[in-house]
Structures are given as structure tokens and as C-alpha cells.
Design a protein around this motif. Sequence first.
Motif, PDB file in Angstrom:
ATOM      1  N   UNK A 244       9.083  12.257   1.041  1.00 26.57           N
ATOM      2  CA  UNK A 244       8.814  12.980   0.139  1.00 26.57           C
ATOM      3  C   UNK A 244       7.818  12.384  -0.659  1.00 26.57           C
ATOM      4  N   UNK A 245       6.595  12.718  -0.873  1.00 23.89           N
ATOM      5  CA  UNK A 245       5.686  11.608  -1.772  1.00 23.89           C
ATOM      6  C   UNK A 245       6.192  11.518  -3.379  1.00 23.89           C
ATOM      7  N   UNK A 246       6.819  10.104  -3.897  1.00 24.91           N
ATOM      8  CA  UNK A 246       6.907   9.516  -5.438  1.00 24.91           C
ATOM      9  C   UNK A 246       5.813  10.841  -6.103  1.00 24.91           C
ATOM     10  N   UNK A 247       4.723  10.122  -5.542  1.00 29.53           N
ATOM     11  CA  UNK A 247       3.852  10.971  -6.687  1.00 29.53           C
ATOM     12  C   UNK A 247       2.240  11.901  -6.389  1.00 29.53           C
ATOM     13  N   UNK A 248       1.584  12.080  -7.074  1.00 29.70           N
ATOM     14  CA  UNK A 248       0.905  12.955  -6.901  1.00 29.70           C
ATOM     15  C   UNK A 248      -0.806  12.679  -7.346  1.00 29.70           C
ATOM     16  N   UNK A 266      -3.726   8.061 -10.400  1.00 33.44           N
ATOM     17  CA  UNK A 266      -2.882   8.190  -9.131  1.00 33.44           C
ATOM     18  C   UNK A 266      -4.072   8.752  -8.554  1.00 33.44           C
ATOM     19  N   UNK A 267      -5.027   8.377  -7.434  1.00 32.88           N
ATOM     20  CA  UNK A 267      -6.057   9.478  -6.523  1.00 32.88           C
ATOM     21  C   UNK A 267      -5.765  10.358  -5.654  1.00 32.88           C
ATOM     22  N   UNK A 273       1.657   5.671   3.383  1.00 35.12           N
ATOM     23  CA  UNK A 273       2.218   5.813   2.145  1.00 35.12           C
ATOM     24  C   UNK A 273       2.621   5.042   1.391  1.00 35.12           C
ATOM     25  N   UNK A 274       1.757   5.026   1.024  1.00 38.27           N
ATOM     26  CA  UNK A 274       1.268   3.977  -0.156  1.00 38.27           C
ATOM     27  C   UNK A 274       0.078   4.906  -1.275  1.00 38.27           C
ATOM     28  N   UNK A 294       5.867  -1.204  -6.037  1.00 36.98           N
ATOM     29  CA  UNK A 294       4.649  -1.638  -6.349  1.00 36.98           C
ATOM     30  C   UNK A 294       4.011  -0.484  -8.014  1.00 36.98           C
ATOM     31  N   UNK A 295       4.806   0.762  -7.930  1.00 32.28           N
ATOM     32  CA  UNK A 295       3.949   1.940  -8.674  1.00 32.28           C
ATOM     33  C   UNK A 295       5.438   2.018  -9.556  1.00 32.28           C
ATOM     34  N   UNK A 296       5.437   2.180 -11.317  1.00 29.33           N
ATOM     35  CA  UNK A 296       6.273   3.227 -11.621  1.00 29.33           C
ATOM     36  C   UNK A 296       5.461   4.121 -13.060  1.00 29.33           C
ATOM     37  N   UNK A 297       6.128   5.468 -12.820  1.00 29.58           N
ATOM     38  CA  UNK A 297       5.352   6.530 -13.507  1.00 29.58           C
ATOM     39  C   UNK A 297       5.365   5.435 -15.233  1.00 29.58           C
TER      40      UNK A 297
END
Length: 300
Positions: A244-248, A266-267, A273-274, A294-297
Amino acid sequence: MKRDTPTNAVLITGTTYPHRRELRSLGCLWNRDREGYLIAEEKAERALAFALDVGLSVDHMVVEPEDLEPLTGDALRAYRQDRQTSRANRLRTRADAADRRADEAHNRISEHERDFLRLGEPIKVGHHSEGRHRKLIARFGKAIDAEMTERRTAAELRNRADWIAPARIAGDAERQRQEIRDEVSKQIGKGDTVSNSMWGVGVVTKVNTKSFTVWYADRGFSQTVDKSWCHLVAKGAAEAAKPAPKFKAGDLVTVSRLAKTYPGIVRRRTSSGGYSVDFEFLGRTERASFAECYIAARSV
């Protein structure tokens, strides 16, 4: 000069080894049975001139058409295997000769003399046996040194013979890999957990012809991995394979780059998967793909 018997080939013999590259570049083929290089007569003009110039022998003869064609496929493998086998046999013959020399060195000292030396009798200085005793010890030392040297040589030669690899031809490596892939395909499917030495442990999300697409949760990205590199860790459910994607798109995030963090947005999610992210870098907006790790909310 006109020849009475029609011929179709030229055989070049003599000390050909120093000229092997030139002869091959001119189209000549080595023929082991005739111990020389063969070339079709209609193509032999330049090879003939070169051979005569360097002092090689030249003969015109009739050969089978296949003798004038390079070996391929199983015929080439059989030829190379025959060479490998001959090489191993030569090494073993040399090992046998070394063993015979070792036996000869061993036999320089009789069993009677060996029994005497085993007693550990000290040299009697001034006794009439002193000279004979010292000479015996010297002869024994030389003999055992020679014997051990030859035994080591024989062992090394046999070891080299045993380690000569089976003959291979172009395409064998890929065929071997494909056999492994076919076997792995029977064991591993979508949703299974697999491992490999480069990327570690991950879950198969897609089965390709020669590879698996594997999701590495701890790294936050997918990677295409050759099937021959994968080992089954655990069977899993195919429906759970797609993470499941963590970001949208539109999420505010911070990204890590060159040991620093930068604000971004995020685009889209990438095929690996990145995520494709627009981020602020040195006063300008740039776009790059980042693995999930390498990404954080980021809050507003």
C-alpha cells in the motif's frame, strides 16, 4: 605448375605457433589431426604468400568440406572437451612420473639403514663408525628432501588435473542461468518472500519472463532481480504482494538528499515503488524520484 589431381585445400605446417594469430586472421583453421593450418584453396593466396615468406611448409590436398568450416555447437564443445581431457591426462602422466622419482629417492636408503636410524643411535665421535654414520644421515636428509619435493609436485599436478573445468562454448552460461530460472519459477510466485545477496529480503510483486519485481519494504523501493539470483524465504499471498502506498499526490513531505533534508510535495508514485517529488533545493524547485525510505511526512 598444373597438378594432375584436383585439390580443394592448402595445409600449412612447420613451426606455426609463433604465426598462429596471422594465420587465423588470414582465414586458416587449425587441424589437430594434420598438425597444421587448413584453408580453402580459392582463399589461400594471401596465406600462401605469408607462409612461404616465414619459411613454413605448404601442401595442396583434398579434404572433406566440413574440415574447412569453423566448428560450432556440440562439435566445438566436443573438440574443446577433448583438449581439456588430453591436458588433464598429461598432468596425471607427469604426476605419475613424479611419484616414480619419489619412490626412487625413497629407495636410496635401504630398510636396514632406516631401521638403524629409527634407533636414534648417537654418533660415536672418534669411533671407526663415525664417518659412515655421518654419511648415512646426510644421504637420508637428501633422499627425504627429494622424495617430499616429488610427492608435493605429484599432488599439485593431480590437483590441477582434477580442477580443469568442463569445456564450454558461447551461450552455455546463459543456458545454465535459464535452467536455474525455470527451476526457480516452479518454486516462487507473486506474493512470496525472497532473498538475494545484493538487495536482501523482499516480496515478489510481479513475475517477469527472466526476473521478479521485488518490493523491499525496509528500503522503500522495488527492484527488478534476475530469477537465478533469488531464493525462496517464505510462501505468501499474491493479493498481499502489492504494498500500500505510504504517500499520495499532493502530500507535503521532506526528502533526504546528500545528508540534508528539503521540503517538497509528492507529484506521483513511480513504477519502482518510489515517488516523484518537487522539492526546494538551493533556492529553486527541482523534481526527482525518491525511495520511500528517504521521504517523511511534513505538516503545513
